[in-house]
Scaffold this motif. Sequence first.
Motif, short mmCIF file in Angstrom:
data_model
loop_
_atom_site.label_atom_id
_atom_site.label_comp_id
_atom_site.label_asym_id
_atom_site.label_seq_id
_atom_site.Cartn_x
_atom_site.Cartn_y
_atom_site.Cartn_z
N ARG A 97 0.83 -1.20 0.00
CA ARG A 97 0.00 0.00 0.00
C ARG A 97 0.87 1.26 0.00
O ARG A 97 1.77 1.39 0.82
CB ARG A 97 -0.92 0.00 1.21
CG ARG A 97 -1.88 -1.19 1.16
CD ARG A 97 -3.16 -1.03 1.90
NE ARG A 97 -3.80 0.26 1.88
CZ ARG A 97 -4.66 0.68 0.95
NH1 ARG A 97 -4.95 -0.08 -0.07
NH2 ARG A 97 -5.23 1.86 1.04
N GLU A 99 0.34 4.23 1.00
CA GLU A 99 0.27 5.01 2.24
C GLU A 99 1.35 4.59 3.23
O GLU A 99 1.91 5.40 3.94
CB GLU A 99 -1.11 4.88 2.90
CG GLU A 99 -2.24 5.42 2.07
CD GLU A 99 -2.82 4.41 1.07
OE1 GLU A 99 -2.19 3.36 0.80
OE2 GLU A 99 -3.92 4.69 0.56
N GLU A 119 -10.02 7.50 -7.33
CA GLU A 119 -10.67 7.96 -6.09
C GLU A 119 -9.68 8.10 -4.93
O GLU A 119 -9.97 8.75 -3.94
CB GLU A 119 -11.83 7.04 -5.71
CG GLU A 119 -11.47 5.60 -5.51
CD GLU A 119 -11.52 4.75 -6.79
OE1 GLU A 119 -11.37 3.53 -6.66
OE2 GLU A 119 -11.67 5.30 -7.90
N SER A 120 -8.47 7.54 -5.07
CA SER A 120 -7.46 7.67 -4.03
C SER A 120 -6.51 8.84 -4.25
O SER A 120 -5.69 9.17 -3.38
CB SER A 120 -6.64 6.38 -3.93
OG SER A 120 -5.85 6.21 -5.10
N CYS A 150 -12.81 11.04 -9.28
CA CYS A 150 -11.70 11.89 -8.81
C CYS A 150 -12.09 13.36 -8.81
O CYS A 150 -11.22 14.23 -8.91
CB CYS A 150 -10.46 11.64 -9.64
SG CYS A 150 -10.66 11.93 -11.40
#
Length: 186
Positions: A97, A99, A119-120, A150
């Motif tokens: 990931r 993040e 969307e991230s 987005c």
Amino acid sequence: MPSAVSCTDPASDAAVPSFEAATGTLLRQLVLAAGPLTVLQIGCPSASFTTGVAAAMRENGHGRVIACEPEAVRAEAAAAAVEKAGLGRYADVRPGRPERALATVPGPVDLLLLGGPPESFLALLKLVEPRMLPGAVVVALGVRDVTSACAEFLAHVRFSGGGYVSLPLPFDGGDGGGVEMAVRAA
């Protein structure tokens, strides 16, 4: 001196470049012109993007692309392409990931490449923004055909008070199509 590279798809007779070829040429131009020390690539839509950025960094003689890819198969493909091209010094592919990997990315980030689920994009951009100086470039892939996914990201980079100068680029093709390029303003 490196030779010029056409951005047309060699498998096609069309004069219009393919999405991947045009985007790859844009990324190469950005790396060659700006000379970034740290390129952060989130998502590896194609192993050739990581390899192409690393090759441009080798042409500059410095810098490193750090590619974070949550899908193990794509991460392995990107890492294998980088090693096959002999560009390991200029690229680091990190599976998992994004993040989690962001905490270990050295700053500042000079060029941010956003691929993967649109969307991230806003959440990831906000995680990286504290390490982006004025003049840093954001390139988001696959935004045109999924603007609802987005919309907040696009509003953030396109809003005049958002701290960016942004422009949608007319590249067609690929999943979701479209590229947004934004430059961090002072």
